[in-house]
Design a protein around this motif. Structure first.
Motif, PDB file in Angstrom:
ATOM      1  N   GLY A  17       0.802  -1.210   0.000  1.00 20.81           N
ATOM      2  CA  GLY A  17       0.000   0.000   0.000  1.00 20.81           C
ATOM      3  C   GLY A  17       0.839   1.265   0.000  1.00 20.81           C
ATOM      4  N   SER A  18       0.156   2.394   0.127  1.00 24.15           N
ATOM      5  CA  SER A  18       0.810   3.697   0.052  1.00 24.15           C
ATOM      6  C   SER A  18       0.362   4.597   1.197  1.00 24.15           C
ATOM      7  N   LEU A  19       1.225   5.509   1.565  1.00 20.66           N
ATOM      8  CA  LEU A  19       0.916   6.572   2.508  1.00 20.66           C
ATOM      9  C   LEU A  19       1.653   7.821   2.051  1.00 20.66           C
TER      10      LEU A  19
ATOM     11  N   ASP B  35      13.190   4.555  -5.509  1.00 20.14           N
ATOM     12  CA  ASP B  35      12.218   4.034  -6.490  1.00 20.14           C
ATOM     13  C   ASP B  35      10.872   3.676  -5.866  1.00 20.14           C
ATOM     14  N   ARG B  36      10.757   3.792  -4.534  1.00 20.47           N
ATOM     15  CA  ARG B  36       9.465   3.565  -3.881  1.00 20.47           C
ATOM     16  C   ARG B  36       8.947   4.826  -3.207  1.00 20.47           C
ATOM     17  N   PHE B  37       9.854   5.639  -2.684  1.00 20.11           N
ATOM     18  CA  PHE B  37       9.485   6.862  -1.968  1.00 20.11           C
ATOM     19  C   PHE B  37       9.851   8.075  -2.816  1.00 20.11           C
ATOM     20  N   THR B  38       9.067   9.132  -2.682  1.00 21.72           N
ATOM     21  CA  THR B  38       9.355  10.383  -3.368  1.00 21.72           C
ATOM     22  C   THR B  38       9.197  11.544  -2.406  1.00 21.72           C
ATOM     23  N   ILE B  39      10.223  12.382  -2.322  1.00 23.49           N
ATOM     24  CA  ILE B  39      10.159  13.569  -1.480  1.00 23.49           C
ATOM     25  C   ILE B  39       9.884  14.776  -2.375  1.00 23.49           C
TER      26      ILE B  39
ATOM     27  N   MET C  12       5.043   7.519  -0.047  1.00 26.36           N
ATOM     28  CA  MET C  12       5.601   6.187   0.151  1.00 26.36           C
ATOM     29  C   MET C  12       4.711   5.162  -0.546  1.00 26.36           C
ATOM     30  N   ASN C  13       5.247   4.501  -1.550  1.00 28.06           N
ATOM     31  CA  ASN C  13       4.525   3.486  -2.302  1.00 28.06           C
ATOM     32  C   ASN C  13       5.170   2.119  -2.097  1.00 28.06           C
TER      33      ASN C  13
ATOM     34  N   THR D 133       2.963   1.961  10.289  1.00 32.91           N
ATOM     35  CA  THR D 133       2.958   0.523  10.523  1.00 32.91           C
ATOM     36  C   THR D 133       2.481  -0.180   9.269  1.00 32.91           C
ATOM     37  N   VAL D 134       3.292  -1.103   8.769  1.00 30.13           N
ATOM     38  CA  VAL D 134       2.965  -1.842   7.559  1.00 30.13           C
ATOM     39  C   VAL D 134       2.758  -3.300   7.946  1.00 30.13           C
ATOM     40  N   SER D 135       1.568  -3.803   7.735  1.00 31.23           N
ATOM     41  CA  SER D 135       1.257  -5.186   8.087  1.00 31.23           C
ATOM     42  C   SER D 135       1.505  -6.100   6.893  1.00 31.23           C
ATOM     43  N   SER D 136       1.883  -7.332   7.211  1.00 26.87           N
ATOM     44  CA  SER D 136       2.181  -8.294   6.138  1.00 26.87           C
ATOM     45  C   SER D 136       0.954  -9.080   5.734  1.00 26.87           C
TER      46      SER D 136
END
Length: 122
Positions: free
Chosen positions: A16-18, A66-70, A83-84, A119-122
């Motif tokens: 997911g993304s935040l 390659d997953r996060f962009t500021i 955050m992807n 928090t990232v759940s699996s």
């Protein structure tokens, strides 16, 4: 003096993304560098990404490239961390920080926000 307030953390499933926000007030100008750091339980605080208020000098940790962009929005005095493709290992308290050094080491940053939990759940 620079005041920083983070928001946007939460619980998300893996993949997911935040988007985290860091609202700045006080002394902000183009030479200010804003960084994102994170600290997981039992681990040291680590660099995630940084950007200069002018929009240049962005840099990422290898683990998030390659997953996060500021990015920043000057009109809103806010720096974002998109955050992807989130992974469980991204779970941490995320902090934004500001300083004048173009650095990836937390000791070079003078001002810190209170942190926001991701928090990232699996």
């Amino acid at each position: 003096q620079v005041q920083l307030v983070e928001s946007g953390g939460g619980l998300v499933q893996a993949g997911g993304s935040l988007r985290l926000s860091c609202a700045a007030s006080g002394r902000t100008f183009v030479r200010i560098v804003v960084g994102w750091f994170r600290q997981a339980p039992g681990k040291e605080r680590e660099f995630v990404a940084r950007i200069r208020w002018s929009g240049d000098m962005s840099r990422y940790a290898d683990s998030v490239r390659d997953r996060f962009t500021i990015s920043r929005d000057n009109a809103k005095n806010t720096v974002y961390l998109q955050m992807n493709s989130l992974k469980p290992e991204d779970t941490a308290v995320y902090y934004c920080a500001a300083g004048t050094a173009i650095a990836t080491t937390d000791t070079f940053y003078d001002y810190w926000g209170q942190g926001t939990q991701v928090t990232v759940s699996s």
